[in-house]
Design an enzyme around this catalytic site. Structure first.
Site, PDB file in Angstrom:
ATOM      1  N   SER A 337       0.839  -1.198   0.000  1.00  0.00           N
ATOM      2  CA  SER A 337       0.000   0.000   0.000  1.00  0.00           C
ATOM      3  C   SER A 337       0.871   1.245   0.000  1.00  0.00           C
ATOM      4  O   SER A 337       1.986   1.243   0.524  1.00  0.00           O
ATOM      5  CB  SER A 337      -0.895   0.036   1.241  1.00  0.00           C
ATOM      6  OG  SER A 337      -0.124   0.349   2.387  1.00  0.00           O
ATOM      7  N   ASP A 338       0.362   2.318  -0.625  1.00  0.00           N
ATOM      8  CA  ASP A 338       0.962   3.610  -0.351  1.00  0.00           C
ATOM      9  C   ASP A 338       0.750   3.880   1.135  1.00  0.00           C
ATOM     10  O   ASP A 338      -0.126   3.298   1.774  1.00  0.00           O
ATOM     11  CB  ASP A 338       0.325   4.694  -1.225  1.00  0.00           C
ATOM     12  CG  ASP A 338       1.252   5.882  -1.434  1.00  0.00           C
ATOM     13  OD1 ASP A 338       2.173   6.068  -0.620  1.00  0.00           O
ATOM     14  OD2 ASP A 338       1.050   6.634  -2.407  1.00  0.00           O
ATOM     15  N   TRP A 339       1.540   4.782   1.685  1.00  0.00           N
ATOM     16  CA  TRP A 339       1.570   4.979   3.135  1.00  0.00           C
ATOM     17  C   TRP A 339       0.226   5.537   3.629  1.00  0.00           C
ATOM     18  O   TRP A 339      -0.165   6.655   3.316  1.00  0.00           O
ATOM     19  CB  TRP A 339       2.722   5.906   3.499  1.00  0.00           C
ATOM     20  CG  TRP A 339       3.994   5.168   3.815  1.00  0.00           C
ATOM     21  CD1 TRP A 339       4.717   5.274   4.962  1.00  0.00           C
ATOM     22  CD2 TRP A 339       4.683   4.210   3.010  1.00  0.00           C
ATOM     23  NE1 TRP A 339       5.818   4.438   4.916  1.00  0.00           N
ATOM     24  CE2 TRP A 339       5.822   3.779   3.730  1.00  0.00           C
ATOM     25  CE3 TRP A 339       4.457   3.652   1.747  1.00  0.00           C
ATOM     26  CZ2 TRP A 339       6.709   2.832   3.238  1.00  0.00           C
ATOM     27  CZ3 TRP A 339       5.343   2.711   1.244  1.00  0.00           C
ATOM     28  CH2 TRP A 339       6.454   2.307   1.992  1.00  0.00           C
TER      29      TRP A 339
END
Length: 846
Positions: A337-339
């Site tokens: 995932s992106d952060w």
């Protein structure tokens, strides 16, 4: 695609509670130094980040408007949609998540990973599905399992060089590589970056970027990617991925998919992230294309994006993750995932997310273990998550001789630490060549350039010099995010979501640009600004040098041989740009040009920048789009201004005469019935940039692929031939491997053309091939090949350039068959020096 119903069903926290946990985890883990005695000021910032929604920055830019709502109605305030049940069914579910194929070149790594994971307990496996804290500055960290001798993983930003650390290089940014049109340079840059990441103990390089593609002209992150054209971006990302991973570092190709605007990219308060509504054909032919090339190159990781796609969050979208990435493209690696981009627990696991960053938060961890124990999530799904991750570790050879994860990533560089110098002097030519070749000369009249030992030079503009400060601190600083030249208050407000304040400064007024801002920024240590290099050259030549970097209306010595004006166009993650030009810089150029009959303009642009205000001024004799060159910026521009190097860059986008000529200029805003669920309808389909200009017969100022040289080139002898013994069946029939069906890469047509240097100077030309596909609704022409060739001057013999057109190059996406379709008819083939300078034309009938 996973419906919102699926996404929300297992969420123990929603709204502000979930946001607080997620953002707190993000800020403390991505920036571990915040946990160490930062005092009241840092605590206030952290609290604001939590409340404000982490990375989300609502940039208040001019509203483009969106004529069509998701349900075909315009909506009104009284009809505001308050539940995502309104969108159920828009995104088809694809389950279950397929297990890692473990085929072809991944077979050995898969077998090793499978054996290792079999020895893990459920708790150990789950520990590898989400980030954990560490005493490093790694952007993300996967913990070790000591009893199995697995050391853990360090994941760090970014695709333009290693951020937030010392003793690394400042590489040219993605847009600069795109402007070079040089596959060999992209490969060398990837090898150099990969080596530096490895030396620092970084297992996963969070890049390269091919999403955003650049649909939005003012997109805040367009500079991180290579080009608005999917073929150019795809060719360069292929070389980049192969080279970085060849150095032993996993690439995290991002952001998958439709991540085209920064405005409303994250949920904030009761407003969800923007939904990129893209039809299946457009998705495949434009936005998926470069990701397909990255997967074909073997990318070990794909990062899912913040935005929603067809109203399903990118990291919970079973259609794109399970259906397209892991099934259609045969992706072997893991999805991260992106952060802070995870907004559900069970749903994301089932939809194909394999690793959550920066930590387990409120959705995974012990809750994921409980879900397995009660049968909600099969343990086989957890096993596949971890197998994919460990297989990528084996695939890059990180089980043998790889440094300790994060060994060179000090958590606080202001304190004594182990200084790991990752720079390799053998890549200095790559840094310089990369900087040189990404400059694009678009105007050069009256033999203004190259300069010839000028008697007097006058230099103007804020972008000529280095910023006044270039130093890390013990906490969040401009240096950390590539904002030393910019208004840091404005940057932090947008990037960290500290407030809804409007950020509308289009330039970095405190110094020249080496990269854009945000997580894709580079770490600057040894950098040479244009002014630094000009001073040295003037000293060597005996040139009198005068300068003014402060005034917008400086005094101009009319005895100047030439006047150089340096400006820029800044862009950063967290906000979309406010405009495509700025009055301050335009007026500066016009002021100088009114007093100097040889005014040369250099613009360090992090995106498309219009020049209509001054381009036709008779005293503006030359203009460079200098993009984001990295640490060799000054050396590169001086070598070009003085003719030591011949310009060879080409525009990786179109420069319009009027901003209204672009199909999509600014971001979509929440409005009407969709104020809580922002919608962005990609109704223009594949017709962005030059495809749109061609379709509407709009004359640009400078077309896609355009760039001048100090010499000229001539073309001739086009040959277009079908390949022998190849099938021209309408659909591919091959098995699926990384990148899709294997026969998509079969060469069906071979093209050759001759090009000759018609001048006396040595130079390089980018020979470009465009194809017109004989199918209704297709663009007039699409880039389908390019080669950069170095040609000596005063040589009468031309050089032959060869191209190979694959099945995919000649196909369109069939939404019914769900395959690439090779349509019948007459394909037009054009070759030349830009998208509107194509002297050679031929055809092939399929």
């Amino acid at each position: 695609m996973a419906s919102h119903k699926d996404e929300a069903v297992d969420s123990p926290l929603r709204g502000s509670d979930a946001a607080q946990v997620s953002r707190q985890s993000w800020i403390t883990r991505r920036f571990p130094f915040l946990k160490k005695k930062r005092g009241i000021a840092i605590l206030v910032i952290v609290v604001l980040v939590i409340i404000g929604g982490g990375l989300a920055g609502l940039a208040a830019l001019p509203k483009r408007g969106n004529a069509d709502s998701a349900d075909g109605s315009s909506g009104s305030g009284s009809d505001t949609i308050t539940s995502d049940t309104h969108f159920y069914g828009e995104s088809p579910p694809v389950y279950p998540s397929p297990n890692m194929p473990g085929a072809g070149p991944w077979a050995s790594s898969f077998a090793k990973a499978h054996a290792l994971v079999l020895n893990m307990t459920l708790s150990e496996k789950i520990s590898l599905t989400a980030g954990a804290s560490s005493n490093t500055s790694c952007s993300g960290f996967i913990p070790s399992i000591r009893r199995l001798k697995f050391p853990g993983l360090c994941l760090s930003d970014a695709g333009n060089g290693l951020r937030a650390t010392d003793f690394v290089s400042t590489w040219p940014s993605g847009i600069h590589v795109g402007a070079s049109w040089n596959k060999a340079l992209a490969r060398d840059r990837g090898a150099g970056m990969g080596g530096e990441f490895k030396t620092k103990g970084v297992n996963v390089l969070l890049g390269p970027v091919v999403g955003p593609v650049g649909r939005l002209v003012v997109g805040g992150r367009n500079w991180e990617g290579f080009s608005v054209d999917p073929y150019l971006a795809g060719a360069l990302v292929f070389e980049t991925v192969a080279a970085i991973q060849g150095a032993g570092v996993i690439t995290s190709t991002k952001h998958f998919i439709g991540n085209e605007q920064e405005t409303n990219r994250n949920p904030k308060g009761d407003v969800e992230a923007v939904s990129s509504n893209i039809d299946d054909q457009t998705l495949h032919e434009l936005y998926l294309w470069p990701f397909q090339d990255a997967v074909h190159a073997g990318s070990g990781n794909i990062m899912c994006s913040y935005n929603r796609l067809n109203n399903s969050y990118g990291c919970a979208n079973s259609k794109t993750l399970n259906g397209i990435l892991k099934t259609e493209l045969g992706f072997e690696g893991f999805v991260v995932s992106d952060w802070g981009a995870q907004h559900a627990g069970i749903a994301t696991a089932l939809a194909g997310l394999d690793m959550m960053m920066p930590g387990a938060g409120s959705f995974w961890g012990d809750k994921l273990e409980t879900a397995v124990q009660n049968g909600t999530v099969p343990e086989s799904r957890i096993t596949d998550m971890v197998t994919r991750t460990i297989a990528a570790w084996y695939q890059m050879g990180q089980d043998k001789g790889f440094p300790i994860p994060g060994v060179g990533m000090a958590s606080d560089m202001t304190k004594p630490h182990n200084m790991v110098d990752a720079r390799n002097s053998s890549f200095r030519p790559t840094l310089l060549d990369g900087a040189v070749e990404g400059h694009v000369l678009v105007k050069n009249i009256r033999d203004a350039l190259p300069l010839k030992k000028p008697k007097m030079l006058s230099i103007f503009g804020y972008s000529a010099k280095n910023p006044d400060q270039n130093t890390p601190t013990g906490g969040i600083s401009p240096w950390t995010f590539g904002a030393s030249s910019f208004n840091y208050t404005e940057f932090s407000g947008n990037f960290f979501g500290l407030s809804d304040a409007v950020g509308n400064t289009p330039i970095a007024f405190n110094g020249t640009l080496y990269s854009g801002g945000g997580s894709g920024a580079t770490s600057q240590s040894t950098v040479i600004a244009p002014f630094d290099a000009l001073v040295q050259r003037a000293y060597d030549d005996g040139t009198a040098l005068f300068w003014d970097f402060v005034s917008g209306e400086p005094p101009v010595n009319q005895g100047s041989t030439a006047c150089l004006v340096f400006g820029n166009a800044y862009a950063t993650e967290g906000a979309d740009r406010p405009d495509v030009q700025d009055g301050y810089t335009d007026n500066l150029v016009k002021h100088v040009a009114a007093r100097c009959n040889n005014t040369v303009v250099v613009l360090h642009n992090a995106g498309i920048r219009l020049v209509e205000d001054f381009i036709d001024h008779p005293n503006v004799t030359a203009v460079f789009f200098a993009h984001l060159p990295g640490e060799a910026s000054g050396r590169a521009i001086v070598s070009l201004l003085y003719g030591d190097e011949n310009p060879s860059g080409k525009l990786p986008y179109t420069i319009a005469r009027d901003a209204k000529d672009y199909p999509v200029l600014g971001p979509d805003q929440p409005e009407g019935a969709f104020t809580r669920f922002p919608q962005s309808n990609f109704s223009e389909g594949v017709f962005i940039d030059y495809r749109h200009f061609d379709a509407k017969n709009i004359t640009p100022r400078y077309e896609f692929g355009f760039g001048l040289s100090y010499t000229t080139f001539e073309y001739g002898n086009l040959s277009v031939q079908k390949a022998d013994n190849e099938s021209f069946a309408p659909y591919p029939t091959g098995e699926i491997r990384e990148g899709g069906q294997v026969d998509l890469w079969d060469v069906l047509v071979k093209v050759s053309a001759e090009v000759k240097n018609a001048g006396r100077r040595d130079g390089a030309e980018v020979v470009q091939l465009y194809v017109g596909i004989p199918e209704a609704g297709q663009p007039v022409r699409q880039l389908r090949g390019f080669e950069k060739v170095v040609l000596s001057g005063n040589v009468t013999t031309p050089e032959t350039v060869h191209f190979e057109l694959t099945r995919r190059d000649l196909s369109v996406w069939d939404v019914v068959a769900q395959k690439w379709w090779l349509t019948k008819g007459e394909y037009k083939v054009e070759v030349g020096g830009s998208s509107r300078n194509l002297p050679l034309a031929g055809k092939v009938v399929v």
